[in-house]
Design an enzyme around this catalytic site. Structure first.
Site, PDB file in Angstrom:
ATOM      1  N   GLY A  43       0.836  -1.196   0.000  1.00 39.87           N
ATOM      2  CA  GLY A  43       0.000   0.000   0.000  1.00 39.87           C
ATOM      3  C   GLY A  43       0.868   1.241   0.000  1.00 39.87           C
ATOM      4  O   GLY A  43       1.994   1.222   0.502  1.00 39.87           O
ATOM      5  N   GLN A  48       2.734  10.117   0.679  1.00 42.74           N
ATOM      6  CA  GLN A  48       4.069   9.523   0.828  1.00 42.74           C
ATOM      7  C   GLN A  48       4.981   9.811  -0.354  1.00 42.74           C
ATOM      8  O   GLN A  48       6.170   9.499  -0.296  1.00 42.74           O
ATOM      9  CB  GLN A  48       3.963   8.000   1.014  1.00 42.74           C
ATOM     10  N   HIS A 126      -4.240   1.485   7.669  1.00 36.63           N
ATOM     11  CA  HIS A 126      -2.928   2.129   7.635  1.00 36.63           C
ATOM     12  C   HIS A 126      -2.908   3.262   6.598  1.00 36.63           C
ATOM     13  O   HIS A 126      -2.449   4.372   6.888  1.00 36.63           O
ATOM     14  CB  HIS A 126      -1.846   1.085   7.316  1.00 36.63           C
ATOM     15  N   GLU A 127      -3.435   2.987   5.403  1.00 40.57           N
ATOM     16  CA  GLU A 127      -3.413   4.008   4.338  1.00 40.57           C
ATOM     17  C   GLU A 127      -4.379   5.146   4.660  1.00 40.57           C
ATOM     18  O   GLU A 127      -4.113   6.304   4.347  1.00 40.57           O
ATOM     19  CB  GLU A 127      -3.741   3.379   2.984  1.00 40.57           C
TER      20      GLU A 127
END
Ligand code: NI
Length: 160
Positions: A43, A48, A126-127
């Site tokens: 992912g 990021q 998480h993403e």
């Protein structure tokens, strides 16, 4: 384009909703898939790579997936799971994640409303944190934080 490492401020900057994906954006997303594959990631969030919009990609279980303007609903019990992040090389720690997550988002195939479980549910949570400018180490126990502090210090020292 590169995967930004902690403590780059763009990792925790606000991310804008996407009104419409343009041709430039499709190219950026393709580049993101390339970067993620190179490091065997599952992912990657747009923030990021310094693109501060509400979008993330997942690259496991079959075909790659692109999600933007996502919202999630946590369902099911939380389990402590071991987790890593491409922006934190060399670091893993325990994070409490819901076992099931309802994900609503825009995708190239249209709006979706799906239930995810297992590793997909963990990755989505998480993403989604990245989309909200939150980093997984914020959930670490004091013990885990103390353990990884030398690695964080090294990452901070690399950044000028
Ligand atoms: Ni991450």
């Amino acid at each position: 384009m590169e995967i930004l490492k902690y403590p780059d401020p763009r990792l925790t900057a606000p991310n804008k909703p996407i009104e419409r994906l343009e041709a430039d954006d499709a190219r950026r997303i393709e580049e993101m898939f390339g970067l993620m594959a190179k490091v065997d990631g599952i992912g990657l969030a747009a923030s990021q790579v310094g693109w501060n919009v509400r979008l993330f990609i997942l690259g496991f279980e079959g075909s790659p997936s692109i999600f933007w303007n996502p919202t999630i609903e946590l369902i099911g019990e939380k389990d402590l799971l071991t987790e890593g992040c491409l922006s934190f090389p060399g670091i893993t720690g325990q994070v409490a994640r819901a076992s099931r997550v309802r994900l609503r988002a825009r995708t190239p195939e249209g709006a979706i409303d799906v239930m995810t479980t297992g590793l997909a549910a963990q990755a989505v949570q998480h993403e989604m944190d990245h989309v909200d400018g939150r980093l997984f180490i914020e959930y670490f126990s004091p013990e885990d934080l103390a353990r990884i502090e030398p690695v964080l210090a090294e990452l901070r020292a690399k950044k000028n």
